[in-house]
Design a protein around this motif. Structure first.
Motif, PDB file in Angstrom:
ATOM      1  N   GLU B  85      46.985  36.631  30.375  1.00  0.00           N
ATOM      2  CA  GLU B  85      46.688  37.630  31.398  1.00  0.00           C
ATOM      3  C   GLU B  85      45.191  37.808  31.645  1.00  0.00           C
ATOM      4  O   GLU B  85      44.787  38.521  32.572  1.00  0.00           O
ATOM      5  N   ASP B  86      44.362  37.159  30.814  1.00  0.00           N
ATOM      6  CA  ASP B  86      42.911  37.203  31.047  1.00  0.00           C
ATOM      7  C   ASP B  86      42.499  36.207  32.136  1.00  0.00           C
ATOM      8  O   ASP B  86      41.347  36.225  32.586  1.00  0.00           O
ATOM      9  N   SER B  87      43.410  35.334  32.531  1.00  0.00           N
ATOM     10  CA  SER B  87      43.100  34.368  33.585  1.00  0.00           C
ATOM     11  C   SER B  87      42.722  35.106  34.865  1.00  0.00           C
ATOM     12  O   SER B  87      43.476  35.953  35.351  1.00  0.00           O
ATOM     13  N   ALA B  88      41.563  34.799  35.393  1.00  0.00           N
ATOM     14  CA  ALA B  88      41.031  35.519  36.559  1.00  0.00           C
ATOM     15  C   ALA B  88      39.719  34.870  36.970  1.00  0.00           C
ATOM     16  O   ALA B  88      39.199  34.006  36.268  1.00  0.00           O
ATOM     17  N   VAL B  89      39.195  35.327  38.095  1.00  0.00           N
ATOM     18  CA  VAL B  89      37.819  35.005  38.452  1.00  0.00           C
ATOM     19  C   VAL B  89      36.962  36.180  38.008  1.00  0.00           C
ATOM     20  O   VAL B  89      37.233  37.336  38.369  1.00  0.00           O
ATOM     21  N   TYR B  90      35.961  35.885  37.209  1.00  0.00           N
ATOM     22  CA  TYR B  90      35.059  36.922  36.705  1.00  0.00           C
ATOM     23  C   TYR B  90      33.777  36.878  37.528  1.00  0.00           C
ATOM     24  O   TYR B  90      33.088  35.860  37.582  1.00  0.00           O
ATOM     25  N   LEU B  91      33.488  37.972  38.186  1.00  0.00           N
ATOM     26  CA  LEU B  91      32.351  38.053  39.104  1.00  0.00           C
ATOM     27  C   LEU B  91      31.274  38.963  38.538  1.00  0.00           C
ATOM     28  O   LEU B  91      31.559  40.039  38.019  1.00  0.00           O
ATOM     29  N   CYS B  92      30.056  38.518  38.671  1.00  0.00           N
ATOM     30  CA  CYS B  92      28.903  39.300  38.273  1.00  0.00           C
ATOM     31  C   CYS B  92      28.140  39.684  39.528  1.00  0.00           C
ATOM     32  O   CYS B  92      28.085  38.929  40.503  1.00  0.00           O
ATOM     33  N   ALA B  93      27.567  40.865  39.549  1.00  0.00           N
ATOM     34  CA  ALA B  93      26.739  41.307  40.671  1.00  0.00           C
ATOM     35  C   ALA B  93      25.509  42.004  40.114  1.00  0.00           C
ATOM     36  O   ALA B  93      25.539  42.556  39.007  1.00  0.00           O
ATOM     37  N   SER B  94      24.432  41.973  40.871  1.00  0.00           N
ATOM     38  CA  SER B  94      23.252  42.734  40.470  1.00  0.00           C
ATOM     39  C   SER B  94      22.702  43.478  41.676  1.00  0.00           C
ATOM     40  O   SER B  94      23.002  43.144  42.824  1.00  0.00           O
TER      41      SER B  94
END
Lengths: 113, 114
Positions: B85-94
């Motif tokens: 369930e950790d499968s995902a796209v992980y996005l970072c923003a600043s």
């Protein structure tokens, strides 16, 4: 518990016509509403925003309308262009927390030739 | 670089292994955010760093998730004992200051746990 809801997962619109993307929310205290656009394999990019004290904001082909009594906002794109094909996320900021964004699930817009 | 850089762009890992995702924010941006997007879902807030303040970890889904940031530079998101369930796209923003109107997102890391 979805606070920002985009009930249409996808939408197809003829090139040149108006695209209308809808969004509903549950928290009447949201400060700002934002729309982000996302192309495949890219991060979302900010498109347009509206303060909760306004009911309309226009930027070129993009206009966002806010109906606070209905807790509804919409993004209008006119005229629609092929490059508008993307996923559009509706988002909102909690009261006093403009540093935190709550996103909807997104609507995939297809512009048809 | 000019934008937010994330690495790797794709990661496939076996269930139970640990993974580390990296984010290089835009230089000078004091605020850094991690979000994830699971299939068919919206962007889910995970964690927020602002300068030297204590991070807002309210979105981390479990104690298997942790993140660090050194000063105003690189951040790493670590997921221990990965689950499917950790499968995902992980996005970072600043952003320059802690304001949502100035977010710049990276392209994300697509994590697949098999």
């Amino acid at each position: 518990d979805q606070q920002v809801k985009q009930n249409s997962p996808s939408l197809s619109v003829q090139e040149g016509r108006i695209s209308i993307l809808n969004c509903d929310y549950t928290n009447s205290m949201f400060d700002y509403f934002l729309w982000y656009k996302k192309y495949p394999a890219e991060g979302p990019t900010f498109l347009i925003s509206i303060s909760s004290i306004k009911d309309k904001n226009e930027d070129g082909r993009f206009t966002v309308f806010l109906n606070k009594s209905a807790k509804h906002l919409s993004l209008h794109i006119v005229p629609s262009q092929p490059g508008d094909s993307a996923v559009y996320f509706c988002a909102a900021t909690p009261p006093g927390r403009d540093d935190k964004i709550i996103f909807g699930k997104g609507t995939r817009l297809h512009i048809l030739p | 670089g000019a934008g937010v850089s994330q690495s790797p762009s794709n990661k496939v890992t076996e269930k139970g292994k640990d993974v580390e995702l990296r984010c290089d924010p835009i230089s000078g941006h004091t605020a850094l955010y991690w979000y994830r997007q699971r299939l068919g879902q919206g962007l889910e807030f995970l964690i927020y760093f602002q300068g030297n303040s204590a991070p807002d970890k309210s979105g981390l889904p479990s104690d298997r998730f942790s993140a660090e940031r050194t000063g105003e530079s690189v951040s790493t998101l670590t997921i221990q004992r990965t689950q499917q369930e950790d499968s995902a796209v992980y996005l970072c923003a600043s952003s320059l200051v802690g304001g949502s109107l100035g977010y710049t997102f990276g392209s994300g890391t697509r994590l697949t746990v098999v």
